[in-house]
Design an enzyme around this catalytic site. Structure first.
Site, short mmCIF file in Angstrom:
data_model
loop_
_atom_site.label_atom_id
_atom_site.label_comp_id
_atom_site.label_asym_id
_atom_site.label_seq_id
_atom_site.Cartn_x
_atom_site.Cartn_y
_atom_site.Cartn_z
N ASP A 256 0.72 -1.16 -0.25
CA ASP A 256 0.08 0.14 0.08
C ASP A 256 0.60 0.94 -0.10
OD1 ASP A 256 -2.27 -1.84 -0.02
OD2 ASP A 256 -2.55 -1.08 1.85
N ASP B 285 -5.19 -1.31 -1.98
CA ASP B 285 -5.69 -0.67 -1.07
C ASP B 285 -6.66 -0.15 -2.09
OD1 ASP B 285 -6.78 -1.31 1.57
OD2 ASP B 285 -7.20 1.05 1.75
N HIS C 12 -10.24 0.93 -3.03
CA HIS C 12 -12.03 0.60 -2.31
C HIS C 12 -12.62 1.14 -3.60
CE1 HIS C 12 -10.59 -0.53 1.48
NE2 HIS C 12 -9.83 0.76 1.75
N HIS D 270 -17.34 3.62 -0.58
CA HIS D 270 -16.88 1.83 0.26
C HIS D 270 -17.38 2.24 2.07
CE1 HIS D 270 -14.21 -1.17 1.72
NE2 HIS D 270 -14.97 -1.94 1.16
N HIS E 56 -10.35 7.18 0.89
CA HIS E 56 -9.15 7.09 0.94
C HIS E 56 -9.10 5.66 -0.46
CE1 HIS E 56 -9.60 4.15 3.54
NE2 HIS E 56 -9.11 3.05 2.84
N LYS F 217 -6.48 -5.11 -3.09
CA LYS F 217 -7.66 -5.73 -2.07
C LYS F 217 -8.64 -4.42 -2.13
CE LYS F 217 -4.19 -4.53 0.93
NZ LYS F 217 -4.37 -3.38 2.14
N CYS G 145 -2.22 -2.32 7.70
CA CYS G 145 -2.12 -3.81 7.14
C CYS G 145 -1.52 -4.42 6.25
CB CYS G 145 -2.52 -2.69 5.37
SG CYS G 145 -3.87 -2.23 4.83
#
Ligand code: VGL
Ligand code: ZN
Length: 239
Positions: A45, A83, A85, A89, A118, A143, A187
């Site tokens: 990330d 990351d 989203h 989300h 984010h 993810k 994470c």
């Protein structure tokens, strides 16, 4: 064989797992980890939203970029995560009327911290840092793309659904995972612990990570990682 240095003797004896080896004399000698074909650098990330100026900035997150770039030249295998989203989300405070960022709510799969928006798919904030130089990286795994489920871990979403990373690494003969990136206490922590659960050896390269450290979360993360058998090392341990 007569000219083996002490270090290469220790390495060839298979004695080296972490940064220090204790000799029977009671002397501690620095030892080095030399990445091979069964090792992967997992870069977690390192995206604009998590770096200074981003919507969920981790303090000094930019400081790890050159450390990761240097480490990357040592590894035969590199996997990068993002990351990723959906807009609105479930992990965003903005999706829960009246909720403040960094508060916690209960979802079907358990407690969920509510974050500022984010890493929305396809936005500049979700891009990897432009400073990251990983030309040899082999896989980018995304993810957190299921609208109703968060995923701190690169291996399993918050409801347990596998991302496929464990299968990928196993099929490629990987046995040791070296995690770097942000955030140490979210994470990186969840990924390292899930790496152990999936049967890998797991290391966190501490100076190649930065944490959010909200309400003691960094210390708690290290307690959990240590209990799971995750080993804390520094980048100088790898050569
Ligand atoms: C992360 C909070 C929310 C992380 C991702 O990369 O550690 N933290 N989403
Ligand atoms: Zn997220």
């Amino acid at each position: 064989m007569a000219h083996l240095s002490r270090r290469s003797f220790l390495l060839s004896a298979g004695a080296v797992a972490a940064s220090t080896v204790w000799l029977r004399s009671g002397l501690a000698v620095a030892a080095t980890i030399t990445p091979g074909d069964a090792d992967v650098l997992l870069v977690i990330d390192v995206q604009n939203c998590f770096l200074p100026g981003g919507s969920l900035a981790v303090a000094d997150g930019d400081k790890i970029v050159p450390v990761i770039n240097a480490l990357a030249t040592r590894f035969h295998n590199i996997v990068v995560t993002q990351d990723w989203h959906t807009p609105g989300h479930v992990s965003f405070a903005s999706a829960h009327p009246g909720a403040k960022p960094f508060s916690t709510t209960k979802l079907a799969y358990g407690d969920q911290v509510l974050w500022p928006d984010h890493c929305v798919q396809g936005t500049a904030g979700a891009d990897l840092s432009a400073g990251l130089k990983l030309p040899t990286a082999q896989l980018v795994i995304r993810k957190g793309y299921h609208h109703e489920v968060d995923s701190y871990s690169a291996f399993n979403e918050a409801d347990g659904t596998a991302t496929g990373l464990a299968g990928y690494l196993k099929e490629r003969g990987i046995r040791r995972v070296f995690a770097v990136g942000v955030a140490t206490d979210f994470c990186v922590c969840f990924s390292a612990i899930d790496a152990r659960k999936a049967g890998f050896e797991a290391f966190v390269v501490d100076d190649a990570c930065r944490g959010i450290d909200a309400e003691g979360s960094l210390a708690k993360a290290w307690t959990a990682m240590t209990a799971a058998g995750v080993q804390k090392i520094v980048s100088a341990d790898i050569a």
